[in-house]
Design a protein around this motif. Structure first.
Motif, short mmCIF file in Angstrom:
data_model
loop_
_atom_site.label_atom_id
_atom_site.label_comp_id
_atom_site.label_asym_id
_atom_site.label_seq_id
_atom_site.Cartn_x
_atom_site.Cartn_y
_atom_site.Cartn_z
N GLU A 145 0.81 -1.22 0.00
CA GLU A 145 0.00 0.00 0.00
C GLU A 145 0.84 1.27 0.00
OE1 GLU A 145 -3.56 0.15 2.19
OE2 GLU A 145 -4.11 -1.90 1.65
N MET A 146 2.10 1.13 0.37
CA MET A 146 3.03 2.25 0.23
C MET A 146 3.44 2.44 -1.23
SD MET A 146 5.66 1.67 3.37
CE MET A 146 5.12 1.58 5.07
N GLY A 147 3.22 1.42 -2.05
CA GLY A 147 3.61 1.47 -3.44
C GLY A 147 4.77 0.57 -3.79
N LEU A 148 5.08 -0.38 -2.91
CA LEU A 148 6.20 -1.30 -3.13
C LEU A 148 5.70 -2.72 -3.33
CD1 LEU A 148 8.55 0.12 -0.37
CD2 LEU A 148 9.02 0.17 -2.83
N SER A 149 6.08 -3.33 -4.43
CA SER A 149 5.75 -4.72 -4.69
C SER A 149 6.92 -5.50 -5.25
CB SER A 149 4.55 -4.83 -5.64
OG SER A 149 4.84 -4.19 -6.87
N GLU A 253 1.28 -8.69 -2.72
CA GLU A 253 1.86 -8.64 -4.06
C GLU A 253 3.38 -8.65 -3.95
OE1 GLU A 253 0.28 -5.31 -6.15
OE2 GLU A 253 -1.79 -5.79 -5.62
N CYS A 254 3.96 -9.82 -3.92
CA CYS A 254 5.41 -9.96 -3.80
C CYS A 254 5.78 -11.42 -4.02
CB CYS A 254 5.90 -9.50 -2.43
SG CYS A 254 5.23 -10.48 -1.06
N GLY A 255 7.07 -11.67 -4.21
CA GLY A 255 7.54 -13.04 -4.27
C GLY A 255 7.81 -13.57 -2.87
N MET A 256 7.98 -14.88 -2.76
CA MET A 256 8.27 -15.49 -1.46
C MET A 256 9.03 -16.78 -1.69
SD MET A 256 5.70 -16.15 1.76
CE MET A 256 4.42 -16.80 0.67
N GLU A 257 10.10 -16.99 -0.90
CA GLU A 257 10.91 -18.19 -1.07
C GLU A 257 11.67 -18.53 0.20
OE1 GLU A 257 14.99 -16.31 -3.01
OE2 GLU A 257 13.26 -16.68 -4.34
N LEU A 258 11.99 -19.81 0.33
CA LEU A 258 12.84 -20.27 1.43
C LEU A 258 14.29 -19.96 1.08
CD1 LEU A 258 13.22 -21.90 4.09
CD2 LEU A 258 13.36 -23.96 2.66
N ASP A 259 15.00 -19.35 2.01
CA ASP A 259 16.41 -19.00 1.83
C ASP A 259 17.19 -19.50 3.03
OD1 ASP A 259 18.92 -17.90 1.52
OD2 ASP A 259 18.22 -15.87 1.09
N LEU A 260 17.92 -20.60 2.84
CA LEU A 260 18.62 -21.22 3.97
C LEU A 260 19.82 -20.42 4.45
CD1 LEU A 260 18.47 -24.96 2.83
CD2 LEU A 260 17.06 -23.82 4.55
N SER A 261 20.20 -19.37 3.73
CA SER A 261 21.32 -18.52 4.18
C SER A 261 20.85 -17.36 5.04
CB SER A 261 22.09 -17.97 2.98
OG SER A 261 21.31 -17.03 2.25
N LEU A 262 19.53 -17.17 5.14
CA LEU A 262 19.00 -16.06 5.93
C LEU A 262 19.13 -16.37 7.42
CD1 LEU A 262 17.42 -13.36 6.10
CD2 LEU A 262 15.32 -14.74 6.11
N VAL A 263 19.73 -15.44 8.17
CA VAL A 263 19.94 -15.64 9.61
C VAL A 263 19.27 -14.54 10.42
CG1 VAL A 263 21.64 -15.79 11.46
CG2 VAL A 263 22.12 -16.86 9.25
N ARG A 264 19.43 -13.30 10.04
CA ARG A 264 19.09 -12.11 10.84
C ARG A 264 19.93 -12.10 12.10
NH1 ARG A 264 15.55 -8.70 9.51
NH2 ARG A 264 14.88 -8.07 11.58
N GLY A 265 20.45 -10.94 12.43
CA GLY A 265 21.49 -10.84 13.45
C GLY A 265 21.05 -10.91 14.89
N PHE A 266 19.76 -10.81 15.16
CA PHE A 266 19.31 -10.79 16.55
C PHE A 266 19.41 -12.16 17.19
CE2 PHE A 266 17.00 -7.30 14.44
CZ PHE A 266 17.40 -6.24 15.24
N ASP A 267 20.07 -12.21 18.34
CA ASP A 267 20.22 -13.49 19.04
C ASP A 267 18.92 -14.01 19.62
OD1 ASP A 267 22.87 -13.34 18.42
OD2 ASP A 267 23.59 -12.99 20.46
N ALA A 320 11.89 2.54 2.87
CA ALA A 320 10.85 2.64 1.86
C ALA A 320 10.88 4.04 1.22
CB ALA A 320 9.49 2.36 2.48
N PHE A 321 11.08 5.05 2.06
CA PHE A 321 11.19 6.43 1.56
C PHE A 321 12.30 6.54 0.52
CE2 PHE A 321 13.47 10.41 1.65
CZ PHE A 321 12.49 11.37 1.48
N ASP A 322 13.47 5.96 0.82
CA ASP A 322 14.61 6.06 -0.09
C ASP A 322 14.30 5.48 -1.47
OD1 ASP A 322 16.24 7.34 1.75
OD2 ASP A 322 17.10 5.46 2.52
N LEU A 323 13.46 4.46 -1.51
CA LEU A 323 13.12 3.84 -2.79
C LEU A 323 12.00 4.56 -3.52
CD1 LEU A 323 13.23 0.01 -1.95
CD2 LEU A 323 14.97 1.40 -3.06
N LEU A 324 11.16 5.26 -2.77
CA LEU A 324 9.96 5.84 -3.37
C LEU A 324 10.05 7.33 -3.65
CD1 LEU A 324 7.28 4.04 -1.17
CD2 LEU A 324 7.67 3.68 -3.62
#
Length: 424
Positions: A145-149, A253-267, A320-324
């Motif tokens: 709804e912000m305009g990002l897909s 409205e977006c793609g979605m996939e499993l990515d086994l390299s995704l970790v995110r840094g929060f313990d 989002a602002f930086d892209l839009l």
């Protein structure tokens, strides 16, 4: 010469309008999903924001306050967890959103500031996959709804990552450090990540195998290998499939996939994790947001160790602002500007400005001594679409002259007709 602190920026009039607009769109979606607002302080105690919540590495990025045992908040998740630990009589599941600035002592770059705006939703008190899907879908649809897909939801699970480390017989004592390095894989590249793993004492063959497994090759064959490695991994893969189906049923409205390299840094993550990833010209940009499940954090902060299931998702409003952002020339919310020729018309102009405002029409009124031409220049510089001009003739007739600034055309109208025109 005056300057800003590193990693901060001003938002000019038109920029601030877009930033506010993006935040408002996110808030509207969150409310539709049944989330309610919670406001926590911008500062928290160092006990709350310390290494026990974020881990040693991220805790170094917290902005401390001189001569105080407190720091600026690093995210919204830990303040929420502190709030839940202090308020044990809340109805569960507890669904809240929060929007505002966050501070991180990060190295500034494009889409990565030290002070930035973020929007979060969290659901506390449910361990069901449906709660993860609800939080994830709310933020994904808010981005739409912000305009990002043109982004992809990258999904993974800390349970799967731990299962991968078990497959390659990584020592438990090194698992957290290994995950932190995998988290930097897309920034460092495979060779440097492998070299860093070797510095941890992981033999080169194992290091290469781990990085190859999480980052390349056929995903289906990896899933089969994981499922065969342990019942825990098999069950978690099934949960990931359920989550993906649930999120798709919301229709983002977006793609979605499993990515086994995704970790995110929060313990503090314990289960599902995800990020909203954008690629531009073949290069991966900093994520638009992300989230995951953190079932142990509230219990950790309460000091009693009792877990309370929780999951949440966030959007980087500033990213989002930086892209839009594109210059529009509009620097005000005003739809009309009231201009008058001389002071003798001020009372009439003020009266009409009040009427417009009462009708919900955002109206700016000239409050400076300047010629009509200067007033018109001012309205044009802010991108105000209509100027209401009042001179002696308009005053005598009890009418106003409405100029459309996009075409230059003018109409002499009675006040009621002018109000109806400006309402459209």
């Amino acid at each position: 010469m005056l300057s800003l602190p590193r990693g901060t920026r001003d938002y000019a009039l038109d920029e601030a309008m877009l930033l506010n607009n993006l935040a408002s769109k996110a808030e509207a979606v969150f409310r539709r999903f049944g989330f309610s607002p919670l406001i926590t302080p911008v500062i928290e105690t160092n006990e709350v924001l310390g290494a026990k919540t974020y881990g040693d590495e991220l805790s170094k990025e917290v902005f401390g306050i001189a001569n105080e045992d407190s720091s600026l908040r690093y995210d919204f998740t830990v303040p929420l967890s502190r709030y839940m630990a202090q308020n044990k009589d809340l109805s569960l599941p507890f669904k809240r959103y929060q929007i505002g600035p966050i501070w991180r002592k990060d190295e500034p770059q494009f889409m990565r500031l030290r002070e930035f705006w973020q929007a979060d939703v969290d659901i506390v008190g449910s361990s069901e996959v449906g709660s993860d899907a609800e939080a994830l879908a709310a933020t994904a649809i808010a981005l739409n709804e912000m305009g990002l897909s043109q982004y992809t939801i990258k999904l993974n699970s800390r349970v799967l990552l731990n299962s991968i480390l078990d497959m390659f017989k990584i020592e438990k004592s090194k698992s957290l450090q290994v995950l932190r390095l995998i988290d930097k894989l897309y920034k460092l590249g495979a060779d440097q990540t492998i070299a860093s793993l070797e510095q941890l004492g992981i033999d080169s063959k194992t290091a290469e195998s781990v990085i190859s497994f999480v980052s390349s090759g056929d995903l289906e064959s990896k899933k089969k290998a994981l499922a065969a490695s342990s019942p825990v991994a098999k069950a978690e893969l099934e949960k990931v499939d359920v989550l993906m189906k649930l999120v798709k049923s919301y229709g983002p409205e977006c793609g979605m996939e499993l990515d086994l390299s995704l970790v995110r840094g929060f313990d503090y993550y314990t289960g599902f994790i995800w990020e909203f990833v954008v690629e531009k010209e073949g290069k991966r940009l900093p994520s638009l947001g992300g989230g995951g499940r953190y079932d142990n954090l509230i219990g950790l902060l309460s000091g009693k160790g009792k877990s309370l299931p929780a999951t949440g998702s966030s959007i980087g409003i500033s990213r989002a602002f930086d892209l839009l952002y594109e210059k529009t020339g509009v620097k005000t919310y005003s739809k009309a500007f009231i201009a008058y020729v001389s002071d003798s018309q001020f009372g009439y102009a003020l009266d009409f400005a009040n009427k417009l405002r009462e009708e919900g029409i955002n109206t700016d009124l000239n409050v400076s001594k300047r010629s009509l031409s200067k007033q018109l220049e001012y309205a044009a510089s802010l991108g105000i679409p209509f100027v209401v001009i009042i001179g002696d003739e308009e005053l005598k007739q009890g009418k106003v002259r409405v100029r459309d600034m996009s075409t230059g055309s003018e109409e002499l109208l009675d006040q009621e007709s002018a109000i109806e025109k400006l309402k459209v």
